[in-house]
Write a protein that holds these residues in place. Structure first.
Motif, short mmCIF file in Angstrom:
data_model
loop_
_atom_site.label_atom_id
_atom_site.label_comp_id
_atom_site.label_asym_id
_atom_site.label_seq_id
_atom_site.Cartn_x
_atom_site.Cartn_y
_atom_site.Cartn_z
N SER A 19 3.67 -15.75 5.09
CA SER A 19 4.47 -15.12 6.32
C SER A 19 5.67 -16.02 6.71
O SER A 19 5.81 -17.23 6.13
N ALA A 21 7.25 -12.93 5.85
CA ALA A 21 7.29 -11.93 4.89
C ALA A 21 6.19 -11.90 3.72
O ALA A 21 6.45 -12.02 2.43
N VAL A 23 3.43 -11.40 1.35
CA VAL A 23 3.07 -10.29 0.06
C VAL A 23 2.28 -10.93 -0.80
O VAL A 23 2.55 -12.18 -1.04
N VAL A 37 0.96 -5.70 1.18
CA VAL A 37 1.64 -6.16 2.38
C VAL A 37 0.79 -6.00 3.45
O VAL A 37 0.33 -5.02 3.75
N SER A 41 3.50 -8.23 8.53
CA SER A 41 4.39 -8.85 7.31
C SER A 41 5.75 -8.02 7.41
O SER A 41 5.97 -7.01 7.75
N SER A 42 6.89 -8.94 7.54
CA SER A 42 8.17 -8.17 7.53
C SER A 42 8.64 -8.04 6.20
O SER A 42 9.87 -7.79 6.17
N TRP A 43 8.01 -7.95 5.24
CA TRP A 43 8.44 -7.94 3.82
C TRP A 43 8.95 -6.60 3.60
O TRP A 43 8.50 -5.65 3.94
N THR A 44 10.00 -6.50 2.53
CA THR A 44 10.67 -5.23 2.34
C THR A 44 11.18 -5.55 1.03
O THR A 44 11.44 -6.56 0.56
N ARG A 93 8.65 -0.51 2.42
CA ARG A 93 8.23 -1.36 3.26
C ARG A 93 6.71 -1.01 3.75
O ARG A 93 6.80 0.29 3.91
#
Length: 207
Positions: A19, A21, A23, A37, A41-44, A93
């Motif tokens: 974290s 992000a 993944v 994801v 999570s802020s993953w993109t 995302r």
């Protein structure tokens, strides 16, 4: 200039980043990646395009917000495969869960045509560079928290992007933005050659 210490990851097929992000990448199947994801999570993927590959996205669980040329799609397991033609700017995302809902993991399978190994090269080196570059044991002058470490991490990623046909959007998704990306990428590749930061490393390659 000191050489960065890299952990050999040739025997790994799964890569997890923490974290915010968070993944996980599963590269156990040839020429594809299964990306998980988790909720929160802020993953993109970041907005980018491919000049030489058509990309395909298949949502296996959860819901993804996929942006194609500025148009948003909410894609779930029953919505089939999303085709991303060459040259089309795209990003994906997690789709936001309804208020009060935790939601489930978003799991997406990615692959490209032609199936030439570029996807696996990209994700193995991407994760190796980020995981080693953000560790406290960076032999190249500090982790990504230092100015030098952050600059070298960015330089390595841009060299990888060039080698793996992954062009990030830096200005906009029009012709001017494409030109800006190519100019910056050319400068990064030249500097990477001078500093010995090519973006693809044997420590991360498949056996």
């Amino acid at each position: 200039m000191p050489r960065q210490q890299r952990r050999r990851r040739t025997g790994l097929d799964t890569f997890t980043r923490p974290s915010p992000a968070a993944v996980t990448y599963d590269l156990s199947a040839r020429d594809q990646a299964t990306i998980r994801v988790p909720p929160g999570s802020s993953w993109t993927s970041g907005p980018h395009w491919h000049a030489a590959h058509t990309e395909f996205l298949q949502v296996l669980s959860g819901r993804a917000r996929v942006t194609l040329s500025g148009h948003d799609l909410c894609v779930g397991p029953g919505d089939g495969t999303v085709t991303v033609p060459r040259g089309v700017v795209h990003e994906w995302r997690r789709a936001d869960a309804a208020e009060g809902e935790v939601g489930e993991d978003l799991v997406v399978r990615e692959w490209t045509e032609p199936r030439d190994g570029a996807k696996e090269i990209f994700f193995r080196n991407l994760n190796g560079i980020i995981l080693d570059g953000t560790s406290s044991g960076d032999g190249g002058g500090g982790g990504s928290g230092s100015a030098w470490g952050g600059a070298m991490l960015t330089l390595e990623l841009w060299n990888l992007f060039w080698r793996a046909d992954n062009y990030p959007v830096v200005l906009n998704d029009g012709w001017l933005g494409a030109a800006a990306t190519r100019v910056l990428m050319g400068a990064a590749v030249a500097l990477g050659w001078v500093l010995g930061r090519p973006g693809v490393y044997e420590e991360y390659s498949v056996r």
